[in-house]
Every structure is written in structure tokens, then in C-alpha cells.
Design an enzyme around this catalytic site. Structure first.
Site, PDB file in Angstrom:
ATOM      1  N   LYS A  67     -26.009 -45.337  10.929  1.00 17.95           N
ATOM      2  CA  LYS A  67     -24.836 -46.218  11.078  1.00 17.95           C
ATOM      3  C   LYS A  67     -24.975 -47.228  12.224  1.00 17.95           C
ATOM      4  O   LYS A  67     -24.357 -48.277  12.206  1.00 17.95           O
ATOM      5  CB  LYS A  67     -23.572 -45.383  11.293  1.00 17.95           C
ATOM      6  CG  LYS A  67     -23.094 -44.651  10.056  1.00 17.95           C
ATOM      7  CD  LYS A  67     -21.810 -43.908  10.399  1.00 17.95           C
ATOM      8  CE  LYS A  67     -21.205 -43.232   9.202  1.00 17.95           C
ATOM      9  NZ  LYS A  67     -19.855 -42.739   9.500  1.00 17.95           N
ATOM     10  N   ASP A 103     -13.984 -46.472   7.913  1.00 24.46           N
ATOM     11  CA  ASP A 103     -13.450 -45.145   8.264  1.00 24.46           C
ATOM     12  C   ASP A 103     -11.973 -45.166   8.656  1.00 24.46           C
ATOM     13  O   ASP A 103     -11.178 -44.378   8.160  1.00 24.46           O
ATOM     14  CB  ASP A 103     -14.233 -44.545   9.447  1.00 24.46           C
ATOM     15  CG  ASP A 103     -15.598 -44.032   9.032  1.00 24.46           C
ATOM     16  OD1 ASP A 103     -15.793 -43.772   7.833  1.00 24.46           O
ATOM     17  OD2 ASP A 103     -16.468 -43.884   9.919  1.00 24.46           O
ATOM     18  N   ARG A 155     -12.311 -31.891  24.494  1.00 23.72           N
ATOM     19  CA  ARG A 155     -12.942 -30.893  25.361  1.00 23.72           C
ATOM     20  C   ARG A 155     -13.443 -31.572  26.621  1.00 23.72           C
ATOM     21  O   ARG A 155     -13.258 -31.073  27.719  1.00 23.72           O
ATOM     22  CB  ARG A 155     -14.106 -30.250  24.566  1.00 23.72           C
ATOM     23  CG  ARG A 155     -14.913 -29.253  25.317  1.00 23.72           C
ATOM     24  CD  ARG A 155     -15.933 -28.611  24.413  1.00 23.72           C
ATOM     25  NE  ARG A 155     -16.887 -29.598  23.855  1.00 23.72           N
ATOM     26  CZ  ARG A 155     -17.852 -29.294  23.007  1.00 23.72           C
ATOM     27  NH1 ARG A 155     -17.997 -28.046  22.574  1.00 23.72           N
ATOM     28  NH2 ARG A 155     -18.670 -30.231  22.556  1.00 23.72           N
ATOM     29  N   TYR A 224     -13.467 -31.570   5.394  1.00 24.26           N
ATOM     30  CA  TYR A 224     -13.119 -31.380   3.980  1.00 24.26           C
ATOM     31  C   TYR A 224     -13.909 -30.261   3.316  1.00 24.26           C
ATOM     32  O   TYR A 224     -13.804 -30.029   2.122  1.00 24.26           O
ATOM     33  CB  TYR A 224     -13.269 -32.692   3.195  1.00 24.26           C
ATOM     34  CG  TYR A 224     -14.640 -33.300   3.273  1.00 24.26           C
ATOM     35  CD1 TYR A 224     -14.936 -34.256   4.234  1.00 24.26           C
ATOM     36  CD2 TYR A 224     -15.637 -32.905   2.383  1.00 24.26           C
ATOM     37  CE1 TYR A 224     -16.201 -34.811   4.308  1.00 24.26           C
ATOM     38  CE2 TYR A 224     -16.905 -33.452   2.455  1.00 24.26           C
ATOM     39  CZ  TYR A 224     -17.180 -34.405   3.416  1.00 24.26           C
ATOM     40  OH  TYR A 224     -18.433 -34.941   3.491  1.00 24.26           O
ATOM     41  N   GLN A 252     -11.609 -44.307   1.943  1.00 25.23           N
ATOM     42  CA  GLN A 252     -12.723 -45.048   2.547  1.00 25.23           C
ATOM     43  C   GLN A 252     -13.523 -45.726   1.442  1.00 25.23           C
ATOM     44  O   GLN A 252     -13.915 -46.875   1.556  1.00 25.23           O
ATOM     45  CB  GLN A 252     -13.669 -44.019   3.159  1.00 25.23           C
ATOM     46  CG  GLN A 252     -13.837 -44.009   4.608  1.00 25.23           C
ATOM     47  CD  GLN A 252     -14.723 -42.810   4.904  1.00 25.23           C
ATOM     48  OE1 GLN A 252     -14.259 -41.696   4.926  1.00 25.23           O
ATOM     49  NE2 GLN A 252     -15.995 -43.048   5.096  1.00 25.23           N
TER      50      GLN A 252
HETATM   51  P1  ATR Z   1     -18.308 -37.888  14.899  1.00 28.32           P
HETATM   52  O1  ATR Z   1     -19.007 -39.091  15.470  1.00 28.32           O
HETATM   53  O2  ATR Z   1     -18.774 -37.468  13.550  1.00 28.32           O
HETATM   54  O3  ATR Z   1     -16.818 -37.973  14.965  1.00 28.32           O
HETATM   55  P2  ATR Z   1     -19.260 -36.498  17.260  1.00 28.32           P
HETATM   56  O4  ATR Z   1     -19.608 -37.739  17.935  1.00 28.32           O
HETATM   57  O5  ATR Z   1     -20.275 -35.416  17.174  1.00 28.32           O
HETATM   58  O6  ATR Z   1     -18.731 -36.659  15.779  1.00 28.32           O
HETATM   59  O7  ATR Z   1     -17.919 -35.990  17.965  1.00 28.32           O
HETATM   60  C1  ATR Z   1     -17.652 -34.727  18.068  1.00 28.32           C
HETATM   61  C2  ATR Z   1     -16.279 -34.518  18.700  1.00 28.32           C
HETATM   62  O8  ATR Z   1     -15.983 -33.170  18.460  1.00 28.32           O
HETATM   63  C3  ATR Z   1     -16.261 -34.693  20.206  1.00 28.32           C
HETATM   64  O9  ATR Z   1     -14.958 -35.039  20.590  1.00 28.32           O
HETATM   65  C4  ATR Z   1     -16.603 -33.286  20.684  1.00 28.32           C
HETATM   66  O10 ATR Z   1     -16.124 -32.983  21.967  1.00 28.32           O
HETATM   67  P3  ATR Z   1     -16.966 -33.398  23.304  1.00 28.32           P
HETATM   68  O11 ATR Z   1     -16.701 -34.866  23.512  1.00 28.32           O
HETATM   69  O12 ATR Z   1     -16.416 -32.545  24.369  1.00 28.32           O
HETATM   70  O13 ATR Z   1     -18.408 -33.097  22.982  1.00 28.32           O
HETATM   71  C5  ATR Z   1     -15.859 -32.463  19.672  1.00 28.32           C
HETATM   72  N1  ATR Z   1     -16.421 -31.126  19.491  1.00 28.32           N
HETATM   73  C6  ATR Z   1     -17.523 -30.790  18.759  1.00 28.32           C
HETATM   74  N2  ATR Z   1     -17.706 -29.453  18.780  1.00 28.32           N
HETATM   75  C7  ATR Z   1     -16.705 -28.942  19.533  1.00 28.32           C
HETATM   76  C8  ATR Z   1     -16.333 -27.607  19.910  1.00 28.32           C
HETATM   77  N3  ATR Z   1     -17.044 -26.542  19.519  1.00 28.32           N
HETATM   78  N4  ATR Z   1     -15.235 -27.462  20.679  1.00 28.32           N
HETATM   79  C9  ATR Z   1     -14.498 -28.516  21.067  1.00 28.32           C
HETATM   80  N5  ATR Z   1     -14.797 -29.802  20.738  1.00 28.32           N
HETATM   81  C10 ATR Z   1     -15.873 -30.006  19.972  1.00 28.32           C
END
Ligand code: ATR
EC number: 1.1.1.25
Length: 281
Positions: A67, A103, A155, A224, A252
């Protein structure tokens, strides 16, 4: 003759996009094809893109992990795609390759189709959980639709800071920890879960507990697989109204198809059909 579309990414053999776009072609009475073109990580991305551009296709979707990588190969970036720094739809128009990101708008359309009344009051309080690419797209789209109270829980609080810079009124966004989100869940009309937490094979996990979610809050999860996540299940038990992630995929796609063909397809029963496909997996 007809339209020719593709999907590039890796791995994509199980993608639902061919089903979605073949349905759109059929429902719009347009001739055409939508094919998967898996770009293997060991192959040259540049060579693959050159080959693709020579195929005289009308457009393609882009998914992980390309992407961002696609951006230098495009002639024009739509505003939203530029803000996201990510492209998931490319159209070939008047000799130019144009990149879009569907998105956020896809998400908001899916929400509006199920809960139109939510859009009557843009002061409704919204909580976005997560701060990745999906959260960014959804936050930006809700801001564009003029929702004025959107908080973000993550988080890692620092990651959420980067998102709010895009807002019309960033000072009205609070950044919360997941613990704070859980405690204050009762003060929102809409809660959107955008992380991968709860996705198969971890379907027994939920990002926060639903204990404090109040009656009639709309709780949305973009996961999903499964179609009904633990977070949605627990929230429904508290009297929440739920919004499932597979509908975002459909809208989307609807928006991408509209960019390519100028036709807006009615989703209708595709919602239940897609749910059946996902549940059969
Ligand atoms: P995408 O781009 O597909 O939305 P990503 O960039 O991997 O996915 O984003 C993941 C999100 O899920 C982030 O907000 C991540 O939190 P952090 O910024 O603290 O890393 C959150 N996330 C993923 N696994 C998690 C977990 N086990 N507990 C809490 N937050 C989680």
C-alpha cells in the site's frame, strides 16, 4: 472488451475481493473481469508494476504489503491517499495512474447504511480504539463527515498523537489508554474497534471489557474473521447495537468500483451472502 481489474498483494489467494467485484459487475450489467495478481516478495516490485501497467487494465486494488510501495509508481494521488500515506485503489484515467484510499469512506458508508440516525447529530461522542492505518483512515473520514467529538484509545498513547493532527478541531480529541477507555466506555454513542485483537485464531480475546458499555451504544469492530467478535458479542449482551467488520469490505469495494466505473452498486443482500461465505470458512 469490458472492464479489467486486478488485485495485487501477498498473500492474496484467499481474498474476498474477486467475489465482491464479480458480484458488482454482474449487478451492474457490465462486462469485465477481476483477477488476483500475487506479487511474490522475492520478485522485483518495479518489474511487476511495469508488466501490470502494460496489460491495459482499467484499475487495480492494492493490499498488504504494497500500500505504500505503490506510491512512487503513480502519476496522481488523491487527497485522502496522500494524507493516509497509503493507497488501496488505483484507477487508469486519461492516460494517468491515480491512487486512492477507500478505507475511511468505505467504513463510514457501511456505518451509515446500518445506523443512519447516528449521522443526525455530529456531536455524538465517538471512541476509536487503535492507532494503526485503519484507525487513521476511519478517524479522518469521521472528521471529514464533521463528527466533532472523536477520542482515540491506544495501547501506546504516543502513536495516537500523530493521527489527531489531521483533524478539523484536534483540541476536541482526547487520547486515552485502554484502561481509561474501558472505564469511560459508557460515555460514548459510538465505539469503533480497529485493532486486530479478537481476530482468528485469537477469537477469545477482546481489546477492552464491555462491562461499562451502555444500552444502545453502537459498537463496531472492523475484524471480520470471525464475523461476530467477542467484543461485539459481549457488548450486545450489555444492550449495545453492533456493526460488523465484513460490511466495511463491501462498501470499500463499492467505492472503488464507483471510482473505476462511475456506477454505485446497491449492496442489498451481499451483506448476508458475504457473512455466509465467511462463516463457511
Ligand atoms: P493496521 O494498519 O492494519 O490498522 P497496525 O498498524 O498493525 O494495523 O495497527 C495495529 C493497532 O492495533 C495499533 O494501534 C496497535 O497498538 P500499538 O500502537 O500500541 O502497537 C494495536 N494492537 C495490536 N495488537 C494489540 C494488542 N495485542 N493489544 C493492544 N493493542 C494492539
Amino acid at each position: 472488451m469490458g472492464f479489467h481489474f486486478k488485485l495485487i498483494g501477498y498473500p492474496i489467494t484467499h481474498s474476498l475481493s474477486p467475489w465482491i467485484h464479480e458480484q458488482f459487475l454482474e449487478r451492474s450489467n457490465l462486462q469485465g473481469t477481476y483477477k488476483i495478481d500475487e506479487f511474490k516478495p522475492e520478485d522485483s516490485f518495479e518489474e511487476n508494476i511495469k508488466r501490470l501497467k502494460n496489460e491495459q487494465i482499467d484499475g487495480f486494488n492494492v493490499t498488504v504489503p504494497y500500500k505504500q510501495a505503490i506510491i512512487p509508481f503513480l502519476d496522481i494521488l488523491d487527497d485522502t491517499a496522500r494524507k493516509m500515506g497509503a493507497v488501496n485503489t488505483v484507477a487508469y484515467k486519461n492516460g494517468k495512474w491515480i491512487g486512492y484510499n477507500t478505507d475511511g469512506v468505505g467504513y463510514v458508508r457501511s456505518l451509515e447504511s446500518k445506523y443512519p440516525n447516528l449521522f443526525n447529530n455530529k456531536e455524538n461522542r465517538v471512541l476509536v480504539i487503535g492507532a494503526g492505518g485503519a484507525a487513521r483512515a476511519i478517524y479522518y473520514a469521521l472528521d471529514q463527515y464533521e463528527f466533532s467529538n472523536i477520542d482515540i484509545a491506544n495501547r501506546t498513547k504516543a502513536t495516537a498523537e500523530g493521527i489527531i493532527e489531521m483533524a478539523h478541531s484536534p483540541r476536541r480529541t482526547e487520547i486515552l489508554s485502554l484502561e481509561e477507555a474501558e472505564k469511560n466506555a459508557g460515555s460514548y454513542e459510538l465505539i469503533i474497534q480497529t485493532t486486530s485483537v479478537g481476530m482468528k485464531p485469537n477469537q477469545e480475546q477482546a481489546i477492552i471489557s464491555s462491562n461499562n458499555i451502555k444500552l444502545n451504544t453502537i459498537v463496531s469492530d472492523i475484524v471480520y474473521q470471525p464475523v461476530l467478535t467477542k467484543f461485539l458479542r459481549d457488548s450486545a449482551k450489555k444492550g449495545a447495537m453492533i456493526h460488523q467488520g465484513h460490511t466495511m469490505l463491501l462498501y470499500q469495494g463499492q467505492y472503488a468500483f464507483e471510482i473505476w466505473t462511475n456506477k454505485k452498486i446497491n449492496i442489498g443482500d451481499m451483506d448476508t451472502k458475504l457473512k455466509d461465505i465467511l462463516e463457511g470458512r
